[in-house]
Design a protein around this motif. Structure first.
Motif, PDB file in Angstrom:
ATOM      1  N   LEU A   7       3.996  -9.281  -0.100  1.00 31.76           N
ATOM      2  CA  LEU A   7       2.885  -8.671  -0.842  1.00 31.76           C
ATOM      3  C   LEU A   7       1.724  -8.353   0.083  1.00 31.76           C
ATOM      4  CD1 LEU A   7       3.017 -10.974  -3.977  1.00 31.76           C
ATOM      5  CD2 LEU A   7       3.487  -8.506  -3.961  1.00 31.76           C
ATOM      6  N   ARG A   8       1.407  -9.262   0.991  1.00 28.01           N
ATOM      7  CA  ARG A   8       0.326  -9.028   1.954  1.00 28.01           C
ATOM      8  C   ARG A   8       0.643  -7.793   2.812  1.00 28.01           C
ATOM      9  NH1 ARG A   8      -3.354 -12.922   2.600  1.00 28.01           N
ATOM     10  NH2 ARG A   8      -3.836 -12.271   4.724  1.00 28.01           N
ATOM     11  N   GLY A   9       1.871  -7.704   3.267  1.00 22.59           N
ATOM     12  CA  GLY A   9       2.271  -6.550   4.067  1.00 22.59           C
ATOM     13  C   GLY A   9       2.184  -5.251   3.283  1.00 22.59           C
TER      14      GLY A   9
ATOM     15  N   ARG B 200       2.023 -15.296  10.619  1.00 20.11           N
ATOM     16  CA  ARG B 200       3.130 -14.392  10.276  1.00 20.11           C
ATOM     17  C   ARG B 200       2.621 -13.175   9.523  1.00 20.11           C
ATOM     18  NH1 ARG B 200       7.541 -18.577   8.168  1.00 20.11           N
ATOM     19  NH2 ARG B 200       5.674 -19.373   7.228  1.00 20.11           N
ATOM     20  N   ALA B 201       1.625 -13.375   8.661  1.00 22.45           N
ATOM     21  CA  ALA B 201       1.068 -12.244   7.910  1.00 22.45           C
ATOM     22  C   ALA B 201       0.385 -11.273   8.855  1.00 22.45           C
ATOM     23  CB  ALA B 201       0.080 -12.742   6.858  1.00 22.45           C
TER      24      ALA B 201
ATOM     25  N   ALA C  69      -0.178  -9.999  -6.191  1.00 26.03           N
ATOM     26  CA  ALA C  69       0.683  -9.114  -6.973  1.00 26.03           C
ATOM     27  C   ALA C  69      -0.142  -8.270  -7.944  1.00 26.03           C
ATOM     28  CB  ALA C  69       1.729  -9.937  -7.736  1.00 26.03           C
ATOM     29  N   ARG C  70      -1.145  -8.866  -8.591  1.00 28.45           N
ATOM     30  CA  ARG C  70      -1.986  -8.106  -9.527  1.00 28.45           C
ATOM     31  C   ARG C  70      -2.765  -7.007  -8.812  1.00 28.45           C
ATOM     32  NH1 ARG C  70      -2.368 -13.236 -12.060  1.00 28.45           N
ATOM     33  NH2 ARG C  70      -4.168 -13.821 -10.789  1.00 28.45           N
ATOM     34  N   VAL C  71      -3.311  -7.344  -7.642  1.00 34.01           N
ATOM     35  CA  VAL C  71      -4.080  -6.352  -6.875  1.00 34.01           C
ATOM     36  C   VAL C  71      -3.161  -5.242  -6.386  1.00 34.01           C
ATOM     37  CG1 VAL C  71      -5.427  -6.002  -4.769  1.00 34.01           C
ATOM     38  CG2 VAL C  71      -5.906  -7.959  -6.227  1.00 34.01           C
ATOM     39  N   LEU C  72      -1.989  -5.611  -5.896  1.00 38.37           N
ATOM     40  CA  LEU C  72      -1.033  -4.592  -5.445  1.00 38.37           C
ATOM     41  C   LEU C  72      -0.620  -3.703  -6.614  1.00 38.37           C
ATOM     42  CD1 LEU C  72       0.775  -3.297  -3.314  1.00 38.37           C
ATOM     43  CD2 LEU C  72       2.464  -5.094  -3.774  1.00 38.37           C
ATOM     44  N   ASN C  73      -0.388  -4.286  -7.764  1.00 42.51           N
ATOM     45  CA  ASN C  73      -0.015  -3.517  -8.949  1.00 42.51           C
ATOM     46  C   ASN C  73      -1.112  -2.497  -9.291  1.00 42.51           C
ATOM     47  OD1 ASN C  73       1.907  -3.085 -11.111  1.00 42.51           O
ATOM     48  ND2 ASN C  73       0.376  -3.988 -12.468  1.00 42.51           N
TER      49      ASN C  73
END
Length: 131
Positions: free
Chosen positions: A59-61, A5-6, A117-121
């Protein structure tokens, strides 16, 4: 199944003649805050398993959309720029996190989601600082 799905979520259609879609930074921050700020959710409750899976995919998207934008911006910075080095290190961390498949336990899945989430932030902070 989640990996499949990702990967499907990464196939974002592009409009004809359009180089990129606008980033929804606000929606990205909401997803980040849902995992990194437990009080941000409904009644301060951590996400349930089904919501955690949905947030992980989201988050992956977001990372898959944001990383190329950041990479392109970083490529325009001077080669020896500390900002460029920092951004490229963060992009490497994002790629490594995206390539990591957590153990099939709820604790490992939650830890992986928080890492996403930390990496995206961090990438969102770079995006704002470079804009």
């Amino acid at each position: 199944m989640a990996t499949e799905r990702a990967q499907n979520a990464a196939s974002v259609p592009r409009a004809v003649g359009q180089d990129h879609l606008p980033l929804d930074v606000e929606a990205m921050r909401v997803a980040v805050n849902r995992l990194l700020d437990p009080g941000a959710g409904a009644h301060g409750v951590p996400p349930a398993a089904g919501e955690l899976e949905m947030l992980t995919l989201q988050l992956r998207g977001h990372l898959q959309l944001l990383a190329p934008e950041i990479q392109q911006t970083a490529s325009r910075l001077p080669r020896q720029s500390p900002s460029r080095c920092c951004v490229l290190a963060c992009l490497g961390e994002a790629r490594m996190t995206l390539d990591t498949e957590p153990e099939p336990t709820s604790a490992a899945g939650a830890a992986h989601a928080r890492q996403l989430a930390r990496v995206l932030n961090a990438l969102l902070d770079h995006h704002e600082n470079l804009a």
